[in-house]
Write a protein that holds these residues in place. Structure first.
Motif, PDB file in Angstrom:
ATOM      1  N   ASP A  76       0.964  -1.383  -0.025  1.00 22.00           N
ATOM      2  CA  ASP A  76       0.047  -0.018  -0.009  1.00 22.00           C
ATOM      3  C   ASP A  76       0.846   1.334   0.176  1.00 22.00           C
ATOM      4  O   ASP A  76       1.503   1.452   1.040  1.00 22.00           O
ATOM      5  CB  ASP A  76      -1.042  -0.062   1.030  1.00 22.00           C
ATOM      6  CG  ASP A  76      -1.974   1.253   1.027  1.00 22.00           C
ATOM      7  OD1 ASP A  76      -1.812   1.989   0.552  1.00 22.00           O
ATOM      8  OD2 ASP A  76      -2.802   1.367   2.195  1.00 22.00           O
ATOM      9  N   ASN A  77       1.092   1.770  -1.400  1.00 20.26           N
ATOM     10  CA  ASN A  77       1.995   2.825  -1.229  1.00 20.26           C
ATOM     11  C   ASN A  77       1.312   4.232  -0.821  1.00 20.26           C
ATOM     12  O   ASN A  77       1.786   5.273  -0.904  1.00 20.26           O
ATOM     13  CB  ASN A  77       2.568   3.259  -2.574  1.00 20.26           C
ATOM     14  CG  ASN A  77       1.714   3.308  -3.770  1.00 20.26           C
ATOM     15  OD1 ASN A  77       0.461   3.480  -3.537  1.00 20.26           O
ATOM     16  ND2 ASN A  77       2.255   2.884  -5.144  1.00 20.26           N
ATOM     17  N   THR A  78       0.126   4.252  -0.634  1.00 22.15           N
ATOM     18  CA  THR A  78      -0.689   5.429   0.035  1.00 22.15           C
ATOM     19  C   THR A  78      -0.666   5.676   1.445  1.00 22.15           C
ATOM     20  O   THR A  78      -0.926   6.603   2.134  1.00 22.15           O
ATOM     21  CB  THR A  78      -2.096   5.402  -0.515  1.00 22.15           C
ATOM     22  OG1 THR A  78      -2.811   4.210   0.348  1.00 22.15           O
ATOM     23  CG2 THR A  78      -2.417   5.300  -2.011  1.00 22.15           C
ATOM     24  N   ASP A  79       0.072   4.398   2.186  1.00 23.44           N
ATOM     25  CA  ASP A  79       0.096   4.746   3.720  1.00 23.44           C
ATOM     26  C   ASP A  79       1.232   3.811   4.010  1.00 23.44           C
ATOM     27  O   ASP A  79       1.295   2.512   4.143  1.00 23.44           O
ATOM     28  CB  ASP A  79      -1.225   4.026   4.240  1.00 23.44           C
ATOM     29  CG  ASP A  79      -1.068   4.283   5.830  1.00 23.44           C
ATOM     30  OD1 ASP A  79      -0.130   4.612   6.430  1.00 23.44           O
ATOM     31  OD2 ASP A  79      -2.171   3.722   6.448  1.00 23.44           O
ATOM     32  N   LEU A  80       2.437   4.718   4.455  1.00 23.55           N
ATOM     33  CA  LEU A  80       3.699   3.891   4.640  1.00 23.55           C
ATOM     34  C   LEU A  80       3.882   4.164   6.185  1.00 23.55           C
ATOM     35  O   LEU A  80       5.171   3.817   6.794  1.00 23.55           O
ATOM     36  CB  LEU A  80       4.885   4.659   3.982  1.00 23.55           C
ATOM     37  CG  LEU A  80       4.750   4.769   2.480  1.00 23.55           C
ATOM     38  CD1 LEU A  80       5.759   5.239   1.906  1.00 23.55           C
ATOM     39  CD2 LEU A  80       4.507   3.355   1.854  1.00 23.55           C
ATOM     40  N   ASN A  81       2.934   4.528   6.900  1.00 28.14           N
ATOM     41  CA  ASN A  81       3.231   4.401   8.547  1.00 28.14           C
ATOM     42  C   ASN A  81       3.329   3.129   9.077  1.00 28.14           C
ATOM     43  O   ASN A  81       2.446   2.122   8.978  1.00 28.14           O
ATOM     44  CB  ASN A  81       2.059   5.291   8.949  1.00 28.14           C
ATOM     45  CG  ASN A  81       1.741   6.663   8.710  1.00 28.14           C
ATOM     46  OD1 ASN A  81       2.854   7.526   8.460  1.00 28.14           O
ATOM     47  ND2 ASN A  81       0.714   7.251   8.168  1.00 28.14           N
ATOM     48  N   ARG A  82       4.464   2.859   9.894  1.00 29.52           N
ATOM     49  CA  ARG A  82       4.598   1.801  10.767  1.00 29.52           C
ATOM     50  C   ARG A  82       3.384   1.408  11.603  1.00 29.52           C
ATOM     51  O   ARG A  82       3.178   0.360  12.092  1.00 29.52           O
ATOM     52  CB  ARG A  82       5.857   1.809  11.389  1.00 29.52           C
ATOM     53  CG  ARG A  82       6.886   1.798  10.623  1.00 29.52           C
ATOM     54  CD  ARG A  82       8.348   1.687  11.349  1.00 29.52           C
ATOM     55  NE  ARG A  82       9.456   1.671  10.306  1.00 29.52           N
ATOM     56  CZ  ARG A  82      10.685   1.412  10.742  1.00 29.52           C
ATOM     57  NH1 ARG A  82      10.699   1.089  11.912  1.00 29.52           N
ATOM     58  NH2 ARG A  82      11.764   1.455  10.084  1.00 29.52           N
ATOM     59  N   SER A  83       2.646   2.825  12.219  1.00 31.74           N
ATOM     60  CA  SER A  83       1.708   2.420  12.979  1.00 31.74           C
ATOM     61  C   SER A  83       0.464   1.673  12.272  1.00 31.74           C
ATOM     62  O   SER A  83      -0.246   0.984  12.958  1.00 31.74           O
ATOM     63  CB  SER A  83       0.947   3.850  13.517  1.00 31.74           C
ATOM     64  OG  SER A  83       0.616   4.598  12.440  1.00 31.74           O
ATOM     65  N   THR A  84       0.082   1.861  11.062  1.00 29.80           N
ATOM     66  CA  THR A  84      -0.734   0.821  10.402  1.00 29.80           C
ATOM     67  C   THR A  84      -0.533  -0.525  10.258  1.00 29.80           C
ATOM     68  O   THR A  84      -1.199  -1.222  10.583  1.00 29.80           O
ATOM     69  CB  THR A  84      -0.828   1.609   8.890  1.00 29.80           C
ATOM     70  OG1 THR A  84      -1.358   2.871   8.920  1.00 29.80           O
ATOM     71  CG2 THR A  84      -1.814   0.839   8.128  1.00 29.80           C
ATOM     72  N   GLU A  85       0.941  -0.828  10.176  1.00 29.18           N
ATOM     73  CA  GLU A  85       1.306  -2.325  10.383  1.00 29.18           C
ATOM     74  C   GLU A  85       1.006  -2.836  11.741  1.00 29.18           C
ATOM     75  O   GLU A  85       0.675  -3.863  11.918  1.00 29.18           O
ATOM     76  CB  GLU A  85       2.766  -2.188  10.203  1.00 29.18           C
ATOM     77  CG  GLU A  85       3.192  -1.856   8.509  1.00 29.18           C
ATOM     78  CD  GLU A  85       4.525  -1.958   8.346  1.00 29.18           C
ATOM     79  OE1 GLU A  85       5.649  -2.141   9.405  1.00 29.18           O
ATOM     80  OE2 GLU A  85       5.209  -1.608   7.291  1.00 29.18           O
ATOM     81  N   GLN A  86       1.256  -1.878  12.691  1.00 25.61           N
ATOM     82  CA  GLN A  86       0.955  -2.391  14.086  1.00 25.61           C
ATOM     83  C   GLN A  86      -0.395  -2.426  14.420  1.00 25.61           C
ATOM     84  O   GLN A  86      -0.942  -3.246  14.997  1.00 25.61           O
ATOM     85  CB  GLN A  86       1.593  -1.236  14.965  1.00 25.61           C
ATOM     86  CG  GLN A  86       3.018  -1.425  15.259  1.00 25.61           C
ATOM     87  CD  GLN A  86       3.550  -2.692  15.815  1.00 25.61           C
ATOM     88  OE1 GLN A  86       4.072  -3.450  14.777  1.00 25.61           O
ATOM     89  NE2 GLN A  86       2.927  -3.374  16.871  1.00 25.61           N
ATOM     90  N   VAL A 103       3.788  -8.133  10.496  1.00 26.77           N
ATOM     91  CA  VAL A 103       3.275  -7.263   9.311  1.00 26.77           C
ATOM     92  C   VAL A 103       3.997  -6.118   8.735  1.00 26.77           C
ATOM     93  O   VAL A 103       4.545  -5.441   9.626  1.00 26.77           O
ATOM     94  CB  VAL A 103       1.910  -6.633   9.843  1.00 26.77           C
ATOM     95  CG1 VAL A 103       1.181  -5.956   8.657  1.00 26.77           C
ATOM     96  CG2 VAL A 103       0.925  -7.880  10.273  1.00 26.77           C
ATOM     97  N   LYS A 104       4.304  -6.522   7.488  1.00 26.11           N
ATOM     98  CA  LYS A 104       5.317  -5.398   6.760  1.00 26.11           C
ATOM     99  C   LYS A 104       4.534  -4.879   5.605  1.00 26.11           C
ATOM    100  O   LYS A 104       4.241  -5.698   4.612  1.00 26.11           O
ATOM    101  CB  LYS A 104       6.689  -5.855   6.405  1.00 26.11           C
ATOM    102  CG  LYS A 104       7.552  -6.500   7.664  1.00 26.11           C
ATOM    103  CD  LYS A 104       7.905  -5.278   8.494  1.00 26.11           C
ATOM    104  CE  LYS A 104       8.928  -5.521   9.517  1.00 26.11           C
ATOM    105  NZ  LYS A 104       8.276  -5.552  11.128  1.00 26.11           N
TER     106      LYS A 104
END
Length: 195
Positions: A76-86, A103-104
């Motif tokens: 998902d190149n529209t959301d690179l936030n690590r918080s999203t992965e968490q 999750v990466k």
């Protein structure tokens, strides 16, 4: 009890054989269903999730080797936030708490590996260290498995453990084999030493 597979069964359909193994594994099915529930567009459960399952079958183990973790990779190149992965880790852990989720987002992992930007999830998977690790599977809404394998699933069924020729890192290759204890866990593996 897992079906007993023989790597010398001729021209077996590797996707069908791998699908049969997944169907017999309740935990892996739950993991796939949990990942599907996130609604991601481009994703796979990769690496040991499939690799170890096949190696267990070829070693005729009566039950699967426990998973160290379950790797969900997505793009998902529209959301690179690590918080999203968490956030995804938390959601998945609530659904299947028996496993350690990793999750990466492959849209940012090229920075970690110092590569050109990956184009999609499969592009990221194709850069992993060992050939039999460069695999993934996802579930679609009709319950079918969608496999990705950079070098073909036959590689996973061959019991060969060789370095990814597209991303050759011999020192890391040798270190991972040692650190992960693969030859002790699966003694029939044949390491193909890089030239």
């Amino acid at each position: 009890m897992m079906h007993r597979w023989n790597k010398d069964d001729g021209q077996m359909d590797h996707q069908a054989a791998t699908s049969a193994l997944l169907q017999q594994d309740a935990l892996r099915l739950r993991c796939l269903q949990a990942a599907l529930s996130l609604g991601l567009h481009d994703w796979y459960l990769g690496a040991g999730f499939l690799r170890n399952l096949i190696w267990d079958a070829l070693h005729q183990y009566p039950k699967p080797t426990p998973l160290n973790d379950v790797d969900l990779v997505y793009f998902d190149n529209t959301d690179l936030n690590r918080s999203t992965e968490q956030r995804y880790v938390q959601q998945l852990s609530a659904l299947v708490p028996q496993v350690q989720w990793e999750v990466k987002n492959q849209a940012r992992m090229h920075l970690f590996h110092q590569h050109a930007p990956y184009q999609n999830c499969a592009d990221g998977i194709s850069r992993w260290v060992e050939v039999p690790t460069c695999v993934g599977v996802r579930l679609d809404h009709s319950g079918h498995f969608d496999f990705y394998s950079s070098f073909g699933l036959a590689e996973n069924w061959s019991l060969s453990l060789r370095i990814n020729p597209l991303y050759p890192r011999p020192q890391l290759f040798r270190q991972r084999i040692k650190d992960k204890g693969w030859l002790e866990l699966w003694p029939l593996l044949q390491v193909v030493v890089p030239g």
